[in-house]
Design an enzyme around this catalytic site. Structure first.
Site, PDB file in Angstrom:
ATOM      1  N   THR A  67       0.821  -1.076   0.117  1.00  0.00           N
ATOM      2  CA  THR A  67       0.022   0.096   0.014  1.00  0.00           C
ATOM      3  C   THR A  67       0.967   1.048  -0.063  1.00  0.00           C
ATOM      4  O   THR A  67       0.185   2.253  -0.026  1.00  0.00           O
ATOM      5  CB  THR A  67      -0.953  -0.087   1.333  1.00  0.00           C
ATOM      6  OG1 THR A  67      -0.171  -0.133   2.417  1.00  0.00           O
ATOM      7  CG2 THR A  67      -1.936  -1.260   1.234  1.00  0.00           C
ATOM      8  N   LYS A 100     -10.905  -3.568   8.067  1.00  0.00           N
ATOM      9  CA  LYS A 100     -11.397  -2.226   7.397  1.00  0.00           C
ATOM     10  C   LYS A 100     -12.799  -2.200   7.185  1.00  0.00           C
ATOM     11  O   LYS A 100     -13.493  -2.962   7.167  1.00  0.00           O
ATOM     12  CB  LYS A 100     -10.757  -2.504   5.898  1.00  0.00           C
ATOM     13  CG  LYS A 100      -9.377  -2.616   5.926  1.00  0.00           C
ATOM     14  CD  LYS A 100      -8.408  -1.336   6.287  1.00  0.00           C
ATOM     15  CE  LYS A 100      -7.033  -1.571   6.084  1.00  0.00           C
ATOM     16  NZ  LYS A 100      -6.381  -2.602   6.871  1.00  0.00           N
ATOM     17  N   GLN A 124      -5.794 -14.547  -2.022  1.00  0.00           N
ATOM     18  CA  GLN A 124      -4.856 -14.741  -0.886  1.00  0.00           C
ATOM     19  C   GLN A 124      -4.963 -16.422  -0.569  1.00  0.00           C
ATOM     20  O   GLN A 124      -3.805 -17.231  -0.558  1.00  0.00           O
ATOM     21  CB  GLN A 124      -5.099 -14.187   0.324  1.00  0.00           C
ATOM     22  CG  GLN A 124      -3.950 -14.643   1.259  1.00  0.00           C
ATOM     23  CD  GLN A 124      -4.170 -13.566   2.637  1.00  0.00           C
ATOM     24  OE1 GLN A 124      -4.517 -12.372   2.501  1.00  0.00           O
ATOM     25  NE2 GLN A 124      -3.921 -14.011   3.726  1.00  0.00           N
ATOM     26  N   LYS A 156      -4.164   1.193  17.156  1.00  0.00           N
ATOM     27  CA  LYS A 156      -3.034   0.329  16.485  1.00  0.00           C
ATOM     28  C   LYS A 156      -1.605   1.271  16.686  1.00  0.00           C
ATOM     29  O   LYS A 156      -1.467   2.299  16.918  1.00  0.00           O
ATOM     30  CB  LYS A 156      -3.064   0.247  14.906  1.00  0.00           C
ATOM     31  CG  LYS A 156      -4.105  -0.744  14.372  1.00  0.00           C
ATOM     32  CD  LYS A 156      -4.057  -0.723  13.027  1.00  0.00           C
ATOM     33  CE  LYS A 156      -4.695  -1.791  12.355  1.00  0.00           C
ATOM     34  NZ  LYS A 156      -4.890  -1.899  10.745  1.00  0.00           N
ATOM     35  N   LYS A 179       1.313   4.408  15.058  1.00  0.00           N
ATOM     36  CA  LYS A 179       0.432   5.674  14.307  1.00  0.00           C
ATOM     37  C   LYS A 179       0.830   6.882  15.476  1.00  0.00           C
ATOM     38  O   LYS A 179       0.716   6.592  16.420  1.00  0.00           O
ATOM     39  CB  LYS A 179      -0.853   5.240  14.335  1.00  0.00           C
ATOM     40  CG  LYS A 179      -1.360   4.166  13.313  1.00  0.00           C
ATOM     41  CD  LYS A 179      -1.451   4.803  11.981  1.00  0.00           C
ATOM     42  CE  LYS A 179      -2.164   3.559  11.322  1.00  0.00           C
ATOM     43  NZ  LYS A 179      -2.136   3.862   9.747  1.00  0.00           N
ATOM     44  N   THR A 180       0.964   8.035  14.687  1.00  0.00           N
ATOM     45  CA  THR A 180       1.103   9.173  15.431  1.00  0.00           C
ATOM     46  C   THR A 180       0.011  10.354  14.663  1.00  0.00           C
ATOM     47  O   THR A 180      -0.579   9.981  13.893  1.00  0.00           O
ATOM     48  CB  THR A 180       2.491   9.771  15.427  1.00  0.00           C
ATOM     49  OG1 THR A 180       2.874  10.120  13.953  1.00  0.00           O
ATOM     50  CG2 THR A 180       3.447   8.727  15.753  1.00  0.00           C
ATOM     51  N   HIS A 228       4.385  -3.398   9.643  1.00  0.00           N
ATOM     52  CA  HIS A 228       4.924  -4.559   9.265  1.00  0.00           C
ATOM     53  C   HIS A 228       5.995  -5.337  10.004  1.00  0.00           C
ATOM     54  O   HIS A 228       6.398  -6.440   9.599  1.00  0.00           O
ATOM     55  CB  HIS A 228       5.432  -4.167   8.025  1.00  0.00           C
ATOM     56  CG  HIS A 228       4.674  -3.640   6.891  1.00  0.00           C
ATOM     57  ND1 HIS A 228       4.769  -2.391   6.312  1.00  0.00           N
ATOM     58  CD2 HIS A 228       3.694  -4.241   6.170  1.00  0.00           C
ATOM     59  CE1 HIS A 228       3.853  -2.273   5.679  1.00  0.00           C
ATOM     60  NE2 HIS A 228       3.063  -3.280   5.267  1.00  0.00           N
ATOM     61  N   ASP A 244      -5.967 -10.734  12.455  1.00  0.00           N
ATOM     62  CA  ASP A 244      -7.140 -10.411  11.572  1.00  0.00           C
ATOM     63  C   ASP A 244      -6.887 -11.287  10.227  1.00  0.00           C
ATOM     64  O   ASP A 244      -8.043 -11.147   9.508  1.00  0.00           O
ATOM     65  CB  ASP A 244      -7.256  -8.778  11.205  1.00  0.00           C
ATOM     66  CG  ASP A 244      -5.820  -8.716  10.814  1.00  0.00           C
ATOM     67  OD1 ASP A 244      -4.918  -9.283  10.749  1.00  0.00           O
ATOM     68  OD2 ASP A 244      -5.810  -7.505   9.932  1.00  0.00           O
ATOM     69  N   HIS A 255       6.157   0.055   7.257  1.00  0.00           N
ATOM     70  CA  HIS A 255       6.051   0.839   8.386  1.00  0.00           C
ATOM     71  C   HIS A 255       6.071  -0.187   9.773  1.00  0.00           C
ATOM     72  O   HIS A 255       6.159  -1.460   9.652  1.00  0.00           O
ATOM     73  CB  HIS A 255       4.632   1.609   8.447  1.00  0.00           C
ATOM     74  CG  HIS A 255       3.219   0.820   8.100  1.00  0.00           C
ATOM     75  ND1 HIS A 255       2.829   0.021   8.975  1.00  0.00           N
ATOM     76  CD2 HIS A 255       2.546   0.739   7.009  1.00  0.00           C
ATOM     77  CE1 HIS A 255       1.798  -0.691   8.372  1.00  0.00           C
ATOM     78  NE2 HIS A 255       1.501  -0.092   7.373  1.00  0.00           N
ATOM     79  N   ARG A 274     -10.877   0.260   0.153  1.00  0.00           N
ATOM     80  CA  ARG A 274      -9.552   0.955   0.246  1.00  0.00           C
ATOM     81  C   ARG A 274      -9.794   1.744  -1.359  1.00  0.00           C
ATOM     82  O   ARG A 274     -10.612   1.194  -2.368  1.00  0.00           O
ATOM     83  CB  ARG A 274      -8.459   0.060   0.142  1.00  0.00           C
ATOM     84  CG  ARG A 274      -8.103  -0.688   1.444  1.00  0.00           C
ATOM     85  CD  ARG A 274      -6.755  -1.292   1.264  1.00  0.00           C
ATOM     86  NE  ARG A 274      -6.796  -2.212   2.508  1.00  0.00           N
ATOM     87  CZ  ARG A 274      -5.486  -2.732   2.913  1.00  0.00           C
ATOM     88  NH1 ARG A 274      -4.366  -2.391   1.912  1.00  0.00           N
ATOM     89  NH2 ARG A 274      -5.287  -3.605   3.779  1.00  0.00           N
TER      90      ARG A 274
END
Length: 429
Positions: A42, A84, A176, A232, A235-236, A50, A197, A47, A88
């Site tokens: 994505t 989600k 998948q 999560k 994240k900031t 991962h 998930d 990040h 997306r």
């Protein structure tokens, strides 16, 4: 690692959420096995989200197993609906190709692609790209009972919402699942790992492998990397914490981990680092008995930063952190100073003004560290004025270009923690 079996290592770290047939899986893993995890491209950088599956693959490799990192050049065109709340935005093929290349380059820093247990990097577009729609429906789709697909949590959750679920995303599970069936045949990969998930997608692949190839496949999920209040990690306010230093600097990366709360730091140490169990127990005790020392956070931040950005990145991050505690500021770049002091006020003077000299009193007022000249004078007289973290007690001091800490920036401080930047007019910021 001290553990003789990968499941023992994962167990003490709390990394086993669900498994299929754990007894059979344990027996299988007594000999080296291929294990795969998937990564949707994505973005062109990995990040913090991962890191958990990457570290899972790395732990398997360190105990003799062969990791397969799958980058979803094909599945990335669809987007996984798991976890989600809405569909997306679909990425173009060019953007996806760029993202895949960026992620592939980064993964080589965390997995060993040489030796007996060499990791393998694969892109599912290589085998998905040749399928026709009719061929995929005929050979793969016929093996999926719709009632089973509808029962998956990732599907049920979306169907219960007003946004619903498009046929495109509904089909993601088939893609998948086929990855798993394909890798079981082509690379004898019998094990897929992922976050909790991904359980529905993993079990769909296990079922497809049985139906298409009569193979017994296995799945293992780990908990998601979540804070104690259900958010999560990674994240900031500015967005994701990236592994690419051009997106998230080593300093910002270090700061993220050193500011993790006491309620989350032990989980991060177990999930994301390779510290031994004995050291972990020592840090666990430190959190319980002397949390104010933040020993666990310091260890987490240093380990993570060195692991992702190397020793030079860690040294730069630690130096930047020390600046806030009074270390002299010198020989830094504008970019480095801007990163360190991204949220402090600043003001500009012309290069001509700086060349001729600007009184420190006027400078303190100009950047907002003093309300008036008399206020600035008192600050200097009381020893609270600093230029680049060096105390200045001369009320007649003239700030000039010799005070620049970088190309165009001077750092002023009033008291212990009130910073401001004085920039020359040719500053690029």
């Amino acid at each position: 690692m001290n553990a003789s079996h990968i499941l023992d290592e994962l167990s003490w770290r709390g990394l086993i959420h669900q498994t299929t047939d754990e007894h059979a899986l344990r027996e299988l893993l007594k000999t080296p096995q291929a294990v795969y995890a998937g990564f949707d491209p994505t973005a062109s950088s990995l990040h913090c989200g991962h890191l958990l599956p990457l570290m899972m693959l790395r732990r398997f490799q360190q105990l003799g197993h062969k990791p397969i990192a799958l980058v979803g050049g094909a599945t990335g065109m669809i987007g996984d609906p798991s976890g989600k709340s809405e569909e997306r935005v679909l990425l173009s093929e060019d953007v996806l190709a760029e993202n895949v290349a960026g992620m592939q380059a980064q993964m080589s820093r965390f997995l060993d692609f040489s030796g007996a247990a060499a990791a393998t990097l694969v892109n599912n577009l290589d085998w998905m790209g040749s399928w026709s729609y009719i061929g995929f429906l005929r050979d793969v789709g016929k093996n999926f009972p719709v009632n089973v697909m509808l029962a998956k949590d990732s599907v049920k959750g979306r169907l219960e919402q007003e946004t619903g679920l498009s046929y495109t995303e509904f089909s993601y599970m088939l893609l998948q699942a086929y990855d798993f069936a394909h890798l079981s045949q082509e690379q004898n990969c019998l094990i897929q790992i992922g976050g909790s998930d991904q359980w529905g997608n993993i079990t769909a692949g296990i079922d497809l492998g049985r139906r298409m190839h009569s193979r017994q496949l296995f799945g293992l999920t780990c908990p998601l990397l979540m804070t104690s209040d259900g958010k999560k990690m990674g994240k900031t306010a500015k967005g994701a914490v990236w592994l690419d230093p051009n997106r998230t600097s080593p300093y910002a990366f270090y700061q993220y981990w050193i500011n993790v709360g006491d309620e989350d730091v032990l989980m991060c140490l177990r999930f994301l680092t390779e510290i031994a169990q004995d050291e972990y127990r020592t840090l666990e005790q430190a959190v319980a008995s002397e949390p104010q020392k933040r020993e666990a956070q310091k260890r987490l931040a240093s380990w993570m930063t060195e692991f992702v950005h190397g020793s030079e990145g860690l040294q730069a991050a630690e130096r930047a952190t020390q600046i806030f505690f009074g270390a002299e500021i010198a020989d830094l770049s504008d970019a480095q100073l801007t990163e360190i002091f991204h949220d402090v006020p600043s003001a500009t003077v012309t290069a001509v003004e700086l060349a001729s000299g600007l009184s420190l009193i006027d400078a303190l007022v100009h950047v907002g560290l003093a309300k008036s000249k008399s206020d600035a004078r008192r600050t200097i007289q009381q020893g609270g004025a600093n230029i680049n973290n060096l105390r200045i007690d001369d009320v007649d001091y003239q700030v000039t270009a010799t005070d620049l800490a970088s190309e165009t920036v001077i750092v002023l401080r009033s008291g212990k923690k009130k910073f401001a930047l004085l920039r020359t007019s040719d500053s690029p910021i």
